[in-house]
Motif scaffolding. Structure first.
Motif, PDB file in Angstrom:
ATOM      1  N   THR A 244      -0.862   1.201   9.807  1.00 27.08           N
ATOM      2  CA  THR A 244      -0.891   2.187   8.720  1.00 27.08           C
ATOM      3  C   THR A 244       0.337   3.111   8.760  1.00 27.08           C
ATOM      4  O   THR A 244       0.938   3.315   9.816  1.00 27.08           O
ATOM      5  CB  THR A 244      -2.177   3.047   8.807  1.00 27.08           C
ATOM      6  OG1 THR A 244      -2.254   3.626  10.110  1.00 27.08           O
ATOM      7  CG2 THR A 244      -3.409   2.212   8.540  1.00 27.08           C
TER       8      THR A 244
ATOM      9  N   MET B  74      -5.318   5.714   4.489  1.00 27.22           N
ATOM     10  CA  MET B  74      -4.755   4.394   4.745  1.00 27.22           C
ATOM     11  C   MET B  74      -5.526   3.682   5.863  1.00 27.22           C
ATOM     12  O   MET B  74      -5.588   2.457   5.897  1.00 27.22           O
ATOM     13  CB  MET B  74      -3.264   4.494   5.099  1.00 27.22           C
ATOM     14  CG  MET B  74      -2.400   5.034   3.981  1.00 27.22           C
ATOM     15  SD  MET B  74      -2.486   4.113   2.419  1.00 27.22           S
ATOM     16  CE  MET B  74      -3.693   5.034   1.495  1.00 27.22           C
TER      17      MET B  74
ATOM     18  N   ARG C 182      -9.167   2.724   4.306  1.00 23.77           N
ATOM     19  CA  ARG C 182      -9.027   1.667   3.304  1.00 23.77           C
ATOM     20  C   ARG C 182      -8.942   0.286   3.950  1.00 23.77           C
ATOM     21  O   ARG C 182      -9.193  -0.727   3.313  1.00 23.77           O
ATOM     22  CB  ARG C 182      -7.759   1.957   2.485  1.00 23.77           C
ATOM     23  CG  ARG C 182      -7.802   1.468   1.072  1.00 23.77           C
ATOM     24  CD  ARG C 182      -6.733   2.101   0.219  1.00 23.77           C
ATOM     25  NE  ARG C 182      -5.414   1.556   0.485  1.00 23.77           N
ATOM     26  CZ  ARG C 182      -4.334   1.848  -0.250  1.00 23.77           C
ATOM     27  NH1 ARG C 182      -4.444   2.687  -1.271  1.00 23.77           N
ATOM     28  NH2 ARG C 182      -3.166   1.341   0.023  1.00 23.77           N
ATOM     29  N   LYS C 183      -8.562   0.239   5.212  1.00 24.66           N
ATOM     30  CA  LYS C 183      -8.520  -1.035   5.945  1.00 24.66           C
ATOM     31  C   LYS C 183      -9.733  -1.194   6.876  1.00 24.66           C
ATOM     32  O   LYS C 183     -10.346  -2.244   6.927  1.00 24.66           O
ATOM     33  CB  LYS C 183      -7.246  -1.120   6.798  1.00 24.66           C
ATOM     34  CG  LYS C 183      -5.977  -1.169   5.981  1.00 24.66           C
ATOM     35  CD  LYS C 183      -4.774  -1.388   6.886  1.00 24.66           C
ATOM     36  CE  LYS C 183      -3.474  -1.163   6.144  1.00 24.66           C
ATOM     37  NZ  LYS C 183      -3.300  -1.971   4.943  1.00 24.66           N
TER      38      LYS C 183
ATOM     39  N   SER D 128      -3.106  -6.731   8.420  1.00 24.71           N
ATOM     40  CA  SER D 128      -3.069  -5.925   7.200  1.00 24.71           C
ATOM     41  C   SER D 128      -2.121  -4.763   7.446  1.00 24.71           C
ATOM     42  O   SER D 128      -2.306  -3.981   8.383  1.00 24.71           O
ATOM     43  CB  SER D 128      -4.469  -5.429   6.843  1.00 24.71           C
ATOM     44  OG  SER D 128      -4.379  -4.625   5.680  1.00 24.71           O
TER      45      SER D 128
ATOM     46  N   THR E  30       0.275  -1.515   5.766  1.00 24.37           N
ATOM     47  CA  THR E  30       0.734  -0.629   4.695  1.00 24.37           C
ATOM     48  C   THR E  30       1.967   0.083   5.206  1.00 24.37           C
ATOM     49  O   THR E  30       1.940   0.713   6.269  1.00 24.37           O
ATOM     50  CB  THR E  30      -0.346   0.393   4.301  1.00 24.37           C
ATOM     51  OG1 THR E  30      -1.475  -0.317   3.798  1.00 24.37           O
ATOM     52  CG2 THR E  30       0.158   1.324   3.202  1.00 24.37           C
TER      53      THR E  30
ATOM     54  N   GLU F  83       0.584  -3.949   1.733  1.00 23.04           N
ATOM     55  CA  GLU F  83       0.661  -2.854   0.751  1.00 23.04           C
ATOM     56  C   GLU F  83       2.006  -2.183   0.976  1.00 23.04           C
ATOM     57  O   GLU F  83       2.166  -1.414   1.928  1.00 23.04           O
ATOM     58  CB  GLU F  83      -0.482  -1.854   0.968  1.00 23.04           C
ATOM     59  CG  GLU F  83      -1.868  -2.424   0.709  1.00 23.04           C
ATOM     60  CD  GLU F  83      -2.165  -2.624  -0.764  1.00 23.04           C
ATOM     61  OE1 GLU F  83      -1.410  -2.120  -1.622  1.00 23.04           O
ATOM     62  OE2 GLU F  83      -3.158  -3.309  -1.060  1.00 23.04           O
TER      63      GLU F  83
ATOM     64  N   CYS G 203       3.357   6.064  -2.129  1.00 24.45           N
ATOM     65  CA  CYS G 203       3.867   4.803  -2.692  1.00 24.45           C
ATOM     66  C   CYS G 203       3.627   4.778  -4.190  1.00 24.45           C
ATOM     67  O   CYS G 203       4.324   4.093  -4.924  1.00 24.45           O
ATOM     68  CB  CYS G 203       3.175   3.625  -2.023  1.00 24.45           C
ATOM     69  SG  CYS G 203       1.391   3.765  -2.089  1.00 24.45           S
TER      70      CYS G 203
ATOM     71  N   GLY H 217      -3.105  -2.354  -5.316  1.00 28.54           N
ATOM     72  CA  GLY H 217      -2.104  -3.264  -4.772  1.00 28.54           C
ATOM     73  C   GLY H 217      -1.044  -3.580  -5.796  1.00 28.54           C
ATOM     74  O   GLY H 217      -1.141  -3.188  -6.956  1.00 28.54           O
TER      75      GLY H 217
ATOM     76  N   SER I  94       6.148  -5.389  -3.966  1.00 28.74           N
ATOM     77  CA  SER I  94       5.228  -4.304  -3.571  1.00 28.74           C
ATOM     78  C   SER I  94       4.039  -4.823  -2.790  1.00 28.74           C
ATOM     79  O   SER I  94       3.225  -4.025  -2.331  1.00 28.74           O
ATOM     80  CB  SER I  94       4.757  -3.523  -4.797  1.00 28.74           C
ATOM     81  OG  SER I  94       5.812  -2.704  -5.270  1.00 28.74           O
ATOM     82  N   GLY I  95       3.929  -6.144  -2.652  1.00 28.36           N
ATOM     83  CA  GLY I  95       2.915  -6.589  -1.711  1.00 28.36           C
ATOM     84  C   GLY I  95       2.079  -7.775  -2.106  1.00 28.36           C
ATOM     85  O   GLY I  95       2.279  -8.409  -3.141  1.00 28.36           O
TER      86      GLY I  95
ATOM     87  N   GLU J 257      -6.621  -3.696  -1.910  1.00 27.88           N
ATOM     88  CA  GLU J 257      -7.529  -2.894  -1.084  1.00 27.88           C
ATOM     89  C   GLU J 257      -8.438  -2.100  -2.009  1.00 27.88           C
ATOM     90  O   GLU J 257      -7.978  -1.525  -2.994  1.00 27.88           O
ATOM     91  CB  GLU J 257      -6.728  -1.949  -0.186  1.00 27.88           C
ATOM     92  CG  GLU J 257      -5.973  -2.710   0.900  1.00 27.88           C
ATOM     93  CD  GLU J 257      -5.332  -1.822   1.949  1.00 27.88           C
ATOM     94  OE1 GLU J 257      -4.849  -0.731   1.605  1.00 27.88           O
ATOM     95  OE2 GLU J 257      -5.321  -2.224   3.119  1.00 27.88           O
TER      96      GLU J 257
END
Ligand code: NAP
Length: 488
Positions: free
Chosen positions: A156, A164, A167-168, A233, A235, A258, A292, A456, A461-462, A466
């Motif tokens: 994160t 962040m 969210r995971k 995962s 970010t 992300e 972001c 997302g 950008s990924g 999420e």
């Protein structure tokens, strides 16, 4: 109300591995600073490769049992975490302000936003569905089920220290995965305090492990290369995301990325300007511009650009800058000196290419890493500020002539996380929905983040989403089983 000193003393200062708080085998400490003062607020354990290996063992050993727990147990645990987080909302808010700098009200907002992932995924944990039915020929029966992917490595960034992570962590735990969580070295305290909370609500040993480190690359590489790891995962920035994707390739590791953004904020000539100006303040200055999703390029129709610039400037001049713990502060410090240097160089480049500074435009002298809330207008094509994430409190305005020009300019970027558009013309709005290259679109609104939404991006950008119905699927594998027709 807990004091800063009491709160900091209550935050663990060790690694969380296999259900225990342990020292790093490196023997090193990592200092965490308050960006508003530059002072060290806490020293914590600084993990190395040996700690990474211990965390990987713990996550792998806990996986089978955790993956088989009743979905309702996982759901209840996440719900208890949500409740306890809200009991401690003020503590989490203060902690984020101390280590990251955002104003207390913004941190309180993050507790609400971040907490919602715990509640949302506590509800999703019991809704993971499969299906059963005949194949097309009628010769067999097809069973489709979804199973936890297995141990996950979650990395994160520093800008939203709680959200962040939740969210995971929330979807991973809901799906039945064990995790190793690595926060950014700049803001690790919120994650440590969150891990303590999860321990208190009864998370079994080894299900969550936390590594804090100043050596992210060295600690991450062996985890990503470990065949027991089943999911990464991340970010953070696109540059680091690319490196991690390359490291994940040899083992074809499942990844969610992300990454960075470069959000356009389009204001058409028919926009409700009051609404656009209010939304601009949130889309740009939330989190001191360090999001972001921050609007990075205000692209305004030439007939309303001057009026828009004047109105946002009046609002920006009313902002109060200061330490986030002080009442009434709107804009806190940037995260560190590098962030200030980056913002300075982007503004200087824009000005050198002909832009005008309507307000701000300089760093603030003294302790901490503050930069003035700024508006620059008449930004010329080719300026660095149009191609780079500003990550600071600078609102940059350029213009467009017609809808085709607006869309071309909005899409003229390698990124595609979020876009904002302000128009009252329904048909135009519908065209924008289809023509803007973006994972998310704020149509006449300045914030899109929500636990129920698939967050997302597209382009660089990924990968993956999420939150929303999509969020838990990132942590599930689909398995299909065929059996004969039992009546044949
Ligand atoms: P970053 O430098 O890419 O770091 C992100 C995380 O990756 C941190 O935990 C960092 O740890 C770690 N890291 C850095 N290099 C690594 C490596 N070689 N191997 C493994 N881990 C590594 O990004 P940041 O400056 O923290 O965050 C800002 C960026 O995140 C912006 O680009 C922003 O747009 C993006 N972001 C995206 C989203 C989204 O949802 N799309 C949300 C928030 C932020 P250390 O800091 O300890 O080195």
């Amino acid at each position: 109300m807990i004091s800063e000193a009491e709160l900091l003393a209550a935050v663990p200062n060790q690694l969380f591995i296999g259900g225990r708080w342990v020292e790093s085998s490196s023997g090193r400490r990592l200092d965490v600073h308050d960006p508003a003062t530059g002072a060290v607020i806490k020293s914590i354990a600084d993990a190395n490769e040996a700690d990474a290996s211990r965390a990987m063992d713990a996550a792998a050993n806990a996986q089978a049992e955790w993956g088989r727990t009743a979905p309702r147990s996982r759901s209840d645990l996440l719900r208890s975490a949500f409740d306890l987080l809200h009991e401690r909302a003020e503590e989490f808010a203060l902690l984020m302000t101390l280590e990251m700098g955002k104003p207390l009200d913004a941190s309180r907002g993050e507790v609400v936003y971040g907490g919602e992932f715990l509640r949302w995924f506590s509800e999703e944990a019991v809704r993971v569905a499969g299906r059963y039915g005949s194949n097309q020929e009628g010769t067999g029966r097809m069973l489709v089920t979804q199973l936890p992917v297995g141990p996950c490595y979650l990395i994160t960034p520093w800008n939203f220290p709680l959200a962040m992570a939740t969210r995971k962590v929330a979807p991973a735990l809901a799906a039945g995965c064990t995790v190793i969580l690595k926060p950014a070295a700049l803001t690790p305290l919120t994650t440590l305090y969150f891990a303590k909370l999860l321990g208190e609500v009864g998370l079994p040993v080894g299900v969550l492990n936390v590594l804090t480190t100043s050596a992210s690359a060295d600690v991450s590489a062996p985890i990503i290369a470990d065949p027991r790891l089943r999911k990464l995962s991340f970010t953070g920035s696109t540059a680091v995301g690319r490196q991690l994707l390359a490291q994940a390739a040899p083992s074809v590791l499942r990844t969610s990325m992300e990454l960075g953004g470069n959000a356009p904020f389009l204001v058409f000539e028919d926009a409700d300007l009051d609404r656009a100006v209010d939304a601009a303040m949130i889309a740009k200055f939330r989190n001191i511009g360090q999001a972001c999703t921050a609007a990075n390029r205000f692209i305004v129709h030439e007939s309303v650009a001057e009026q828009f610039a004047q109105r946002v400037t009046e609002k920006v001049q009313a902002f109060r800058v200061g330490r986030g713990t002080e009442a009434g502060v709107d804009i806190g410090p940037l995260i560190n000196e590098d962030a200030v240097l980056k913002v300075e160089s982007l503004v200087d480049d824009a000005v050198a290419r002909g832009a005008s500074v309507l307000t701000g435009g300089a760093r603030i002298a003294g302790a901490g890493t503050f930069y003035e809330p700024t508006v620059v207008t008449e930004v010329a094509a080719g300026s660095d500020i149009l191609a780079t994430e500003i990550f600071g409190p600078v609102l940059s305005i350029s213009t467009f002539s017609d809808e085709a020009d607006a869309v071309a300019k909005a899409n003229d970027t390698d990124f595609g996380l979020v876009s904002y558009a302000f128009t009252q013309d329904l048909a135009r709005a519908q065209r924008l929905v289809e023509s803007l290259q973006t994972g998310m679109l704020g149509l006449n609104v300045g914030v899109v983040s929500n636990a129920a939404a698939p967050f997302g991006g597209v382009k660089q950008s990924g990968l993956g989403r999420e939150g929303g119905l999509e969020g838990i699927r990132e942590y599930l594998d689909t398995k299909y089983v065929l059996t004969p027709n039992p009546f044949a």
